[in-house]
Design an enzyme around this catalytic site. Structure first.
Site, PDB file in Angstrom:
ATOM      1  N   MET A 156       2.053   1.178  -3.805  1.00  9.21           N
ATOM      2  CA  MET A 156       1.482   1.069  -2.840  1.00  9.21           C
ATOM      3  C   MET A 156       0.177   1.086  -3.080  1.00  9.21           C
ATOM      4  SD  MET A 156       1.996   3.150   0.937  1.00  9.21           S
ATOM      5  CE  MET A 156       3.078   2.620   1.735  1.00  9.21           C
ATOM      6  N   GLY A 157      -1.000   2.254  -3.654  1.00 11.02           N
ATOM      7  CA  GLY A 157      -1.786   2.500  -4.267  1.00 11.02           C
ATOM      8  C   GLY A 157      -2.150   3.664  -4.629  1.00 11.02           C
TER       9      GLY A 157
ATOM     10  N   VAL B  11      -3.480   7.793  -3.842  1.00 10.53           N
ATOM     11  CA  VAL B  11      -2.799   8.869  -2.359  1.00 10.53           C
ATOM     12  C   VAL B  11      -3.954   9.640  -2.609  1.00 10.53           C
ATOM     13  CG1 VAL B  11      -2.166  10.586  -0.861  1.00 10.53           C
ATOM     14  CG2 VAL B  11      -0.986   8.143  -1.832  1.00 10.53           C
TER      15      VAL B  11
ATOM     16  N   ASP C 284      11.467   1.449   3.107  1.00 10.31           N
ATOM     17  CA  ASP C 284      11.079   1.688   2.054  1.00 10.31           C
ATOM     18  C   ASP C 284      11.616   3.325   2.347  1.00 10.31           C
ATOM     19  OD1 ASP C 284      10.714   1.623  -0.898  1.00 10.31           O
ATOM     20  OD2 ASP C 284       8.860   2.361  -0.623  1.00 10.31           O
TER      21      ASP C 284
END
Length: 658
Positions: A1-2, A4, A112
């Site tokens: 996702m990226g 955090v 998810d």
């Protein structure tokens, strides 16, 4: 996702900032879908979900801000403790189903759901990252035809369809729920194979392996794993079936979880046909931003392997008992709402004696104060509370050097024997970052001081504020240092002794410890049961008739109408329809108990009426064995009305309605 990041909101609250991958930023279609999904995610009520607080789809790198959940994931719990069973497993199943019903109730699909996306904070299960995977998956499918967002083992068969964007609905999340529960019960997924491709093949063609899962839960999990999504129950039907199948009274021991599940049953219920596609960017419906400081919604609670509590609302202040006048006080404008701990350390309570354990390294005992002694080891830690303190905090404790060459140690933000530590010795005070499993300092600062002579006691303080820790002795600053290690944003406070002379035993003394997080907003006034004479209600965690002590958390019982009026909650909120509300101080204290106190039990034939006004002494007398047996069955503490005289508990009345 990226990536955090742990962040801090303008009002001081810790949050998770999710910066999405840079390659998505150029795609205007992705930004539109991301904006739409985030807006809908903000509508999800807080029933076992981590709130989406803010987002900026138009930022150079799109990001969103979500509630920070400081706890392990379900996958970590299973890895460390093994599979779950009984009431604990059923509660996890109900908690995750409650979250799915809340998510689906506003037209969002998770896409998810997996054990890594179920987090626990003080035992409270919260589902994270709902709705976001959709925007990412659409972009991935446009950029790479062989890429999907998600974990294969938890994907429903329709997720592998060439046109999955059109065919995937809420039933895919229900399938993932079945895989998650099977994993929680057995430690493995029901379609496990040697490779993702082989796992996908089993999902598409083979029945699930549910060996190790028994009873009604096995049958229900099997229904959710049907190949045809039309044969699976909806999230609401799933929740209904779980509540009907509940046996053994596990949910009765978790009233907040039960209330949350029942509340979800009566809210939302968006028909499957109304689960909508994202609107074009220019036609999105405006939604109200969920403020970081908003009053907390009902959350799930009561998982059997950890403490869980209905957290005090963000706009309430924590309980502030009296303490030594020279204890450090919170200052500045920090608004973190965190735990509090207060203990005179004159008996067993929040801190434990461990000499009977036979440890050769040292021991901790009580003789009007807590004595920490090293023996065959250079240092020894005393067993204390497990509460984690993040951000700004204050620590106050009386310290005395009992034997020459001894140093008193106070660790803070301690994680796995690594953390910051202050050392109070005869000739100097030290402050540093302990990175060697507790046997040394790094980044150490020292200052000469002659205050700590053998046999004398001094009030020491540590104040952590705005990224700096300052140490005081008798209220006077002696040294400070930055506390900027990104891996030590929170941790425990630990007390112990160090043998600085390297010969013989070394003993130090501690008394009147007070650990605080800064409070937020309008104070809520909690009775201090450790001083004076009063009647109040507490959450009782332990009662030790030998040490004449009790560990408790002061609380308020409020009529829901009064609660909603005082804290400006919309009367239509689900909280306002409950009979009462429990407002928790989030502060644990050790309270002296009179020898052979009066023990009673309060029961009301009229149901919940009168519970708010119950006071100690109104119940029927019960035996000490019956009282302690009842308390032992309360994994998260039992609610008890108490009478104190001169700061000593004289009457304890258990409240059986909880």
């Amino acid at each position: 996702m990226g990536t955090v990041f742990l962040g801090r909101s303008p009002d001081g609250r810790l949050v998770a900032v999710k910066m999405l991958r840079a390659e998505h930023a150029w795609d205007t279609e992705f930004r539109g879908r991301f904006r739409s999904e985030v807006n809908r995610a903000r509508e999800v009520p807080g029933f076992c979900t981590a709130a989406v607080l803010d987002a900026d789809p138009d930022h150079e790198t799109p990001y969103l801000v979500v509630e920070y959940v400081d706890g392990p994931s379900l996958s970590e719990v299973i890895r460390e403790r093994g599979p779950l069973d009984g009431g604990t497993l059923h509660s996890v199943a109900v908690g995750v189903a409650t979250a799915l019903a809340a998510i689906h109730g506003v037209g969002v699909i998770h896409r998810d759901l997996k054990p890594q996306n179920v987090l626990f904070s003080l035992g409270t299960p919260k589902v994270i990252d709902f709705g976001i995977a959709r925007a990412l998956e659409v972009t991935s499918r446009h950029t790479r035809t062989d890429q999907m967002v998600g974990t294969v083992a938890y994907m429903a068969p329709e997720r592998f369809d060439n046109d999955a964007d059109r065919t995937v609905g809420p039933a895919a999340d229900v399938f993932a729920w079945g895989v998650v529960v099977a994993y929680a019960a057995t430690g493995r997924t029901p379609f496990w194979a040697d490779s993702p491709a082989a796992t996908a093949a089993r999902i598409l063609t083979q029945p699930p392996d549910l060996t190790g899962l028994d009873g009604s839960l096995r049958e229900l999990v099997g229904r959710t794993l049907a190949k045809d999504p039309n044969e699976r129950p909806t999230a609401y039907q799933l929740l209904d079936l779980l509540l009907e199948a509940e046996t053994g009274g596990s949910l009765a021991q978790r009233p907040e979880l039960l209330r949350a599940a029942e509340a979800v049953q009566h809210t939302g219920r968006v028909p499957l046909s109304d689960v909508r596609e994202p609107a074009p960017p220019g036609r999105q419906r405006m939604t109200r931003l969920v403020a970081v400081g908003a009053v907390a919604t009902v959350v799930c609670a009561g998982i059997g392997f950890a403490l869980s509590r209905h957290d005090v609302d963000e706009e309430l202040a924590s309980f502030a008992p009296s303490s030594s006048p020279s204890a450090p006080a919170a200052s500045g404008k920090s608004r973190i709402q965190g735990p509090g701990v207060s203990d005179r350390l004159d008996r067993r309570g929040l801190w434990k004696a461990d000499r009977a354990s036979g440890s050769a390294g040292g021991w901790c005992t009580f003789d009007e104060r807590m004595l920490a002694t090293t023996h065959d080891s250079v240092l020894h830690r005393c067993r204390g509370p497990q509460d984690l303190f993040a951000g700004d905090q204050t620590i106050g404790v009386d310290v005395g050097i009992v034997t020459k060459g001894a140093c008193a140690l106070v660790w803070f933000r301690s994680v796995d024997k690594r953390g910051y530590v202050a050392s109070f010795c005869e000739n100097e005070v030290r402050l540093g970052l302990d990175e060697s499993a507790g046997n040394g300092f790094n980044s150490e600062q020292r200052v000469a001081v002659s205050a700590f002579r053998v046999g004398q006691t001094h009030r020491t303080g540590i104040t952590v504020q705005n990224g700096t820790a300052e140490v005081t002795v008798d209220g006077k600053p002696v040294l400070s240092m930055p506390v900027t290690d990104p891996q030590l944003v929170s941790g425990r406070v630990v007390l112990g002794a160090l043998n600085d002379a390297s010969q013989g035993d070394a003993t130090v003394a501690f008394a009147n410890v007070d650990l605080r997080s800064p409070v937020a907003g309008q104070p809520a006034h909690f009775t201090d049961p450790t001083t004076g004479s009063s009647q109040s209600v507490v959450r009782l965690y332990s009662y030790d008739p030998v040490a004449h002590s009790a560990v408790a958390e002061p609380i308020l019982l409020m009529d829901s109408a009064d609660y909603c009026k005082q804290f400006k909650i919309d009367p239509a909120d689900i909280k306002c329809s409950d009979p009462f509300q429990v407002v928790e101080s989030r502060t644990k204290v050790t309270i002296p108990v009179r020898s052979a106190p009066k023990l009673t039990s309060w029961e009301s034939a009229g149901g919940w009426e009168g519970v708010v006004s119950v006071r100690a002494g109104t119940g029927q007398s019960i035996s000490a064995s019956k009282f302690t047996k009842w308390l032992a069955g309360k994994e998260e503490g039992g609610l008890v009305a108490v009478t104190t005289t001169g700061g000593e508990l004289t009457t304890l009345t258990r409240i059986d309605q909880f």
